[in-house]
Design a protein around this motif. Structure first.
Motif, PDB file in Angstrom:
ATOM      1  N   GLY A 144       0.829  -1.193   0.000  1.00  0.00           N
ATOM      2  CA  GLY A 144       0.000   0.000   0.000  1.00  0.00           C
ATOM      3  C   GLY A 144       0.861   1.240   0.000  1.00  0.00           C
ATOM      4  O   GLY A 144       2.031   1.207  -0.407  1.00  0.00           O
ATOM      5  N   THR A 145       0.291   2.333   0.462  1.00  0.00           N
ATOM      6  CA  THR A 145       1.030   3.594   0.565  1.00  0.00           C
ATOM      7  C   THR A 145       1.342   3.852   2.029  1.00  0.00           C
ATOM      8  O   THR A 145       0.533   3.571   2.910  1.00  0.00           O
ATOM      9  CB  THR A 145       0.214   4.755  -0.009  1.00  0.00           C
ATOM     10  N   GLY A 168      -5.301   0.853   0.520  1.00  0.00           N
ATOM     11  CA  GLY A 168      -5.162   2.289   0.714  1.00  0.00           C
ATOM     12  C   GLY A 168      -5.932   2.714   1.948  1.00  0.00           C
ATOM     13  O   GLY A 168      -7.151   2.536   2.014  1.00  0.00           O
ATOM     14  N   VAL A 169      -5.230   3.236   2.946  1.00  0.00           N
ATOM     15  CA  VAL A 169      -5.865   3.670   4.194  1.00  0.00           C
ATOM     16  C   VAL A 169      -5.954   5.194   4.231  1.00  0.00           C
ATOM     17  O   VAL A 169      -5.300   5.892   3.459  1.00  0.00           O
ATOM     18  CB  VAL A 169      -5.093   3.142   5.420  1.00  0.00           C
ATOM     19  N   HIS A 170      -6.794   5.700   5.140  1.00  0.00           N
ATOM     20  CA  HIS A 170      -6.972   7.154   5.332  1.00  0.00           C
ATOM     21  C   HIS A 170      -7.226   7.858   4.001  1.00  0.00           C
ATOM     22  O   HIS A 170      -6.667   8.915   3.709  1.00  0.00           O
ATOM     23  CB  HIS A 170      -5.751   7.756   6.029  1.00  0.00           C
ATOM     24  N   GLY A 176      -2.667  13.080  -0.031  1.00  0.00           N
ATOM     25  CA  GLY A 176      -1.741  12.425  -0.948  1.00  0.00           C
ATOM     26  C   GLY A 176      -2.053  10.977  -1.239  1.00  0.00           C
ATOM     27  O   GLY A 176      -1.497  10.388  -2.175  1.00  0.00           O
ATOM     28  N   ARG A 177      -2.932  10.371  -0.438  1.00  0.00           N
ATOM     29  CA  ARG A 177      -3.140   8.920  -0.563  1.00  0.00           C
ATOM     30  C   ARG A 177      -3.828   8.538  -1.883  1.00  0.00           C
ATOM     31  O   ARG A 177      -3.373   7.639  -2.593  1.00  0.00           O
ATOM     32  CB  ARG A 177      -3.975   8.415   0.613  1.00  0.00           C
ATOM     33  N   ARG A 178      -4.943   9.189  -2.203  1.00  0.00           N
ATOM     34  CA  ARG A 178      -5.711   8.791  -3.389  1.00  0.00           C
ATOM     35  C   ARG A 178      -4.890   8.922  -4.676  1.00  0.00           C
ATOM     36  O   ARG A 178      -4.813   7.966  -5.455  1.00  0.00           O
ATOM     37  CB  ARG A 178      -7.012   9.583  -3.471  1.00  0.00           C
ATOM     38  N   VAL A 181      -2.211   6.153  -4.812  1.00  0.00           N
ATOM     39  CA  VAL A 181      -2.798   4.833  -5.096  1.00  0.00           C
ATOM     40  C   VAL A 181      -3.114   4.713  -6.581  1.00  0.00           C
ATOM     41  O   VAL A 181      -2.784   3.705  -7.220  1.00  0.00           O
ATOM     42  CB  VAL A 181      -4.058   4.599  -4.241  1.00  0.00           C
ATOM     43  N   HIS A 182      -3.737   5.739  -7.148  1.00  0.00           N
ATOM     44  CA  HIS A 182      -4.083   5.684  -8.570  1.00  0.00           C
ATOM     45  C   HIS A 182      -2.831   5.531  -9.436  1.00  0.00           C
ATOM     46  O   HIS A 182      -2.829   4.745 -10.396  1.00  0.00           O
ATOM     47  CB  HIS A 182      -4.861   6.945  -8.957  1.00  0.00           C
TER      48      HIS A 182
END
Length: 244
Positions: A144-145, A168-170, A176-178, A181-182
């Motif tokens: 994940g990230t 992917g959490v939070h 910055g996560r989304r 992940v993409h």
């Protein structure tokens, strides 16, 4: 008593400030206990705080939260040495293992030194519900990230891999996560990735995602897949859990 088949509840939640305690268990922790099928006695929950260096003050807060919830809590510490004589036996005796967030990279390294990766697989296959928040969610997936390596988010691709997806959490609280992940799904660094807003959990029976649940109304879960050279996202509406 154990879950009827290998079960994981991977979350971005589970804790909140209590009325009379610093920490109380939210609906997601209670749902992990429900998934174990325990009844007729106090649930046995193991708290694993490796990702925050076995912080003693937080372990004490989790113990107080367990007392209020009516759970028997066993903390597993690995610093400076395991606090339990028979770690594998203790893990297999639990109804739920709850893993705290923090550094997933450090968590994985320490677990592997102590062969906990194999112990947790045995427990999962035996019906102990594996659960946790943030790092305690990512660890069960392919990767994940993470901010384990510094404030700039980076990919992690060598998690335990019990579940053949990215995680992917939070997803709604860390800007910055989304996008990361993409990008990682689009370039093939991560496989199909399952993501959670804060307060949301994903229930897996075996390796199949069977339900998304939430302790906060209006939150979402997401599946991100590769489509050519880009990524596409599908939202899943979680079921709202009752308040504990």
């Amino acid at each position: 008593m154990s879950a009827p088949e290998p079960t994981i509840l991977a979350t971005s939640g589970g804790h909140r400030i209590g009325d009379r305690t610093r920490v109380t268990f939210g609906a997601l922790v209670h749902h992990a206990v429900h998934l174990s099928g325990v009844h007729g006695r106090r649930p046995r929950v193991m708290y694993v705080g490796t990702a925050i260096g076995d912080s003693e003050h937080f372990a004490a807060r989790m113990g107080e939260a367990a007392r209020v919830a009516g759970f028997d809590l066993t903390p597993l510490h690995l610093f400076p040495m395991p606090n339990l004589e028979d770690v594998a036996g203790a893990v297999l005796d639990q109804d739920v293992v709850w893993v705290m967030g923090g550094s997933v990279a450090n968590l994985l390294a320490v677990w592997r030194v102590h062969q906990l990766d194999a112990v947790f697989r045995r427990a999962w296959e035996a019906g102990v519900v594996l659960s946790g928040v943030s790092a305690g969610s990512i660890c069960w997936f392919q990767g994940g990230t993470t901010d384990s390596f510094g404030p700039e988010l980076r990919p992690l691709t060598d998690a335990l891999g019990f579940l053949p997806y990215g995680n992917g959490v939070h997803y709604d609280s860390d800007a910055g996560r989304r996008p990361l992940v993409h990008r990682l799904v689009a370039d093939g660094t991560l496989p199909v990735t399952h993501c959670t807003d804060d307060g949301v959990g994903l229930v897996y029976r075996g390796t199949e995602l069977v339900e998304a649940v939430t302790e906060i109304p209006g939150k979402g879960a997401y599946i991100v897949r590769r489509d050519g050279d880009s990524a596409v996202e599908r939202r899943i509406e979680p079921r709202l859990l009752p308040s504990p």
